[in-house]
Design a protein around this motif. Sequence first.
Motif, mmCIF file in Angstrom:
data_model
loop_
_atom_site.group_PDB
_atom_site.id
_atom_site.type_symbol
_atom_site.label_atom_id
_atom_site.label_comp_id
_atom_site.label_asym_id
_atom_site.label_seq_id
_atom_site.Cartn_x
_atom_site.Cartn_y
_atom_site.Cartn_z
ATOM 1 N N HIS A 1 0.882 -1.011 -0.071
ATOM 2 C CA HIS A 1 -0.126 0.098 -0.443
ATOM 3 C C HIS A 1 0.823 1.200 -0.127
ATOM 4 C CE1 HIS A 1 -3.356 2.313 -0.102
ATOM 5 N NE2 HIS A 1 -4.397 1.657 0.724
ATOM 6 N N LYS B 1 -0.235 4.091 0.738
ATOM 7 C CA LYS B 1 -0.686 5.304 0.990
ATOM 8 C C LYS B 1 0.312 5.810 2.644
ATOM 9 C CE LYS B 1 -3.549 2.992 3.819
ATOM 10 N NZ LYS B 1 -4.873 3.232 5.021
ATOM 11 N N ALA C 1 -7.675 0.477 -3.212
ATOM 12 C CA ALA C 1 -8.385 -0.470 -2.216
ATOM 13 C C ALA C 1 -9.461 0.905 -0.583
ATOM 14 C CB ALA C 1 -7.438 -0.905 -1.455
ATOM 15 N N ARG D 1 -16.007 -2.264 9.388
ATOM 16 C CA ARG D 1 -15.812 -0.945 8.736
ATOM 17 C C ARG D 1 -16.185 -0.579 7.502
ATOM 18 N NH1 ARG D 1 -9.237 1.533 7.399
ATOM 19 N NH2 ARG D 1 -9.613 0.054 6.289
ATOM 20 N N HIS E 1 -8.991 -5.713 4.829
ATOM 21 C CA HIS E 1 -8.012 -5.201 5.349
ATOM 22 C C HIS E 1 -8.856 -5.447 6.941
ATOM 23 C CE1 HIS E 1 -5.909 -1.991 7.515
ATOM 24 N NE2 HIS E 1 -6.095 -1.739 8.161
ATOM 25 N N TYR F 1 -5.179 -3.411 14.763
ATOM 26 C CA TYR F 1 -4.712 -2.471 15.882
ATOM 27 C C TYR F 1 -5.108 -2.056 17.451
ATOM 28 C CZ TYR F 1 -2.295 -1.452 11.730
ATOM 29 O OH TYR F 1 -1.067 -1.401 10.832
ATOM 30 N N GLY G 1 -4.696 -7.552 3.755
ATOM 31 C CA GLY G 1 -3.546 -6.664 4.085
ATOM 32 C C GLY G 1 -3.520 -5.980 5.139
ATOM 33 N N ASP G 2 -2.515 -5.799 6.214
ATOM 34 C CA ASP G 2 -2.080 -5.102 7.564
ATOM 35 C C ASP G 2 -0.916 -5.128 7.259
ATOM 36 O OD1 ASP G 2 -2.477 -7.387 9.262
ATOM 37 O OD2 ASP G 2 -4.110 -7.269 8.866
ATOM 38 N N THR G 3 -0.060 -4.466 8.447
ATOM 39 C CA THR G 3 1.846 -4.618 8.488
ATOM 40 C C THR G 3 1.612 -5.359 9.844
ATOM 41 O OG1 THR G 3 2.069 -2.377 7.561
ATOM 42 C CG2 THR G 3 4.025 -2.887 9.492
ATOM 43 N N PRO G 4 0.770 -5.502 10.591
ATOM 44 C CA PRO G 4 0.232 -6.305 12.080
ATOM 45 C C PRO G 4 0.612 -7.875 12.012
ATOM 46 C CG PRO G 4 -0.352 -4.419 12.803
ATOM 47 C CD PRO G 4 0.033 -4.463 11.304
ATOM 48 N N ARG H 1 -1.464 -7.022 1.039
ATOM 49 C CA ARG H 1 -0.868 -5.595 0.899
ATOM 50 C C ARG H 1 -0.569 -4.901 2.441
ATOM 51 N NH1 ARG H 1 -5.909 -6.722 0.306
ATOM 52 N NH2 ARG H 1 -7.131 -4.807 2.232
ATOM 53 N N PRO H 2 0.532 -4.497 2.806
ATOM 54 C CA PRO H 2 0.606 -4.017 4.147
ATOM 55 C C PRO H 2 0.708 -2.905 3.275
ATOM 56 C CG PRO H 2 2.471 -5.739 3.536
ATOM 57 C CD PRO H 2 1.762 -6.336 2.735
ATOM 58 N N GLY H 3 1.232 -1.286 4.149
ATOM 59 C CA GLY H 3 1.954 -0.208 4.108
ATOM 60 C C GLY H 3 2.399 -0.004 4.844
ATOM 61 N N ASN H 4 2.220 0.449 5.933
ATOM 62 C CA ASN H 4 3.178 0.541 7.003
ATOM 63 C C ASN H 4 4.587 0.435 7.212
ATOM 64 O OD1 ASN H 4 4.292 0.629 10.155
ATOM 65 N ND2 ASN H 4 2.666 2.865 9.466
HETATM 66 N N1 PLP Z 1 -5.323 -2.192 2.033
HETATM 67 C C1 PLP Z 1 -6.297 -1.483 3.938
HETATM 68 C C2 PLP Z 1 -7.517 -1.244 2.518
HETATM 69 C C3 PLP Z 1 -6.320 -0.257 4.038
HETATM 70 O O1 PLP Z 1 -7.034 0.238 4.532
HETATM 71 C C4 PLP Z 1 -5.036 -0.793 4.825
HETATM 72 C C5 PLP Z 1 -4.417 0.466 5.388
HETATM 73 O O2 PLP Z 1 -5.264 1.117 6.558
HETATM 74 C C6 PLP Z 1 -3.739 -1.396 4.418
HETATM 75 C C7 PLP Z 1 -3.860 -2.291 3.424
HETATM 76 C C8 PLP Z 1 -2.740 -1.774 4.430
HETATM 77 O O3 PLP Z 1 -2.470 -1.826 6.005
HETATM 78 P P1 PLP Z 1 -1.362 -1.236 7.403
HETATM 79 O O4 PLP Z 1 -1.453 0.147 7.719
HETATM 80 O O5 PLP Z 1 -1.451 -2.044 8.060
HETATM 81 O O6 PLP Z 1 0.461 -1.686 6.297
#
Ligand code: PLP
Length: 389
Positions: free
Chosen positions: A46, A48, A89, A142, A173, A178, A217-220, A235-238
């Motif tokens: 991700h 963002k 996403a 959500r 997601h 968290y 998708g999430d980092t943890p 799809r982790p981003g952080n």
């Molecule tokens: N995918 C979606 C739809 C998200 O909303 C997010 C983060 O909010 C991510 C992936 C990435 O997750 P993370 O921020 O834990 O890396």
Amino acid sequence: VLRSSELLGHLDIERPTFLVDRERVARNIQRMVERAAAADVVLRPHFKTHRSHAIGRWFREFGIDGITVSSVEMARYFSDDGWDDITLAFPFPLQQLPRVAEISEHIRLGVMVHSTSSVDVIASLRAPGLRVWIKIDTGYKRVGLDWDDDETLEAVARRASDRGLEVVGVLTHNGLVYQERSREGVLRVHRESVERIRHARDVLMAAGLDDITVSIGDTPGTSAGGTLEGVNEIRPGNFVFYDLTQAALGSCSADEIAVAVACPVVAVYPHRGHTVIQGGAVHLSLDALETGDGERIYGRVNPEWPAGAGDGAPLIRLSQEHGIVRTGGHGAQNIEVGDIACVLPVHACLASNMHDRYLTLDGEWLDTMDVGDRGHCTTLRFRGSSDER
Ligand code: PLP
């Protein structure tokens, strides 16, 4: 002490500045690439978290060719830099439908549906380039179809096929991770979410959809080494930056945090045990972390960053521009106005969003999509088009 480390002495910092340690970023990307390869899943990071062409190119060096974004503007910004496989996403606003259709003429664009009416909306675009994901809610409450509402899932699948849409997969997601406070908790919630999205996949396949890709998708969850059984894409981003929240969840160690906000010290009050920095909500965001003793903190000063640990003096109060660091017990007598305090952020994605440029430790400025009007312009233009930007 808060004085910034000798390692930063060469940087010209005169105001709150978002610092990026490129070597740590590269290591963080490398590790996630290796994790994905070991589990035989596609890594679609991700973007963002950084919103930056330059950092996006660092990912390319690791073979990444598909990405995730959270707005139509971000999809366009990265497609402008040659990314041609992007998942949007986020349930984008209906007002932006024409833009979505236009982007999908140029690249492979994935979008989400989360109801039968959103299927109708996407189908009405008649955009053959669009790839459709069904968004599943695995408990976060959500956006998305409830993972155990088999009837609605089947109805959405039927509507998609009636309307001629090809569904590529299910996507979730799991923000619930968290709310956990330990690696064990993260792993448990992650496992539950993976089981739930697999259930949704099975329901859809039984309803006649085949080749359903599972994207989570999430980092943890992905950093902690949670199960990826039955998962095809992450799809982790952080993880590219990490932060104090991730360290508290056990996703990373302090020496993997690749960013800090360098903040000038503007006032010192040894009798109160406080040091005031130019580093408020507009530089760090208001995201807070509850420490073990129930205190809410907004960052921690690491005087040795990019070396050293993440256990420095806490930022205990924020206003718009000011940050109050509790330096009592942390050698307040050595701090002088004019020093630079390196603050490890609580939430790197939000803190980076407060800055339209980042400074690397080599002294290079990196633009983000907020520089100029690219994120906000009213018409979409692509590379090679004759229009002026
Ligand atoms: N995918 C979606 C739809 C998200 O909303 C997010 C983060 O909010 C991510 C992936 C990435 O997750 P993370 O921020 O834990 O890396």
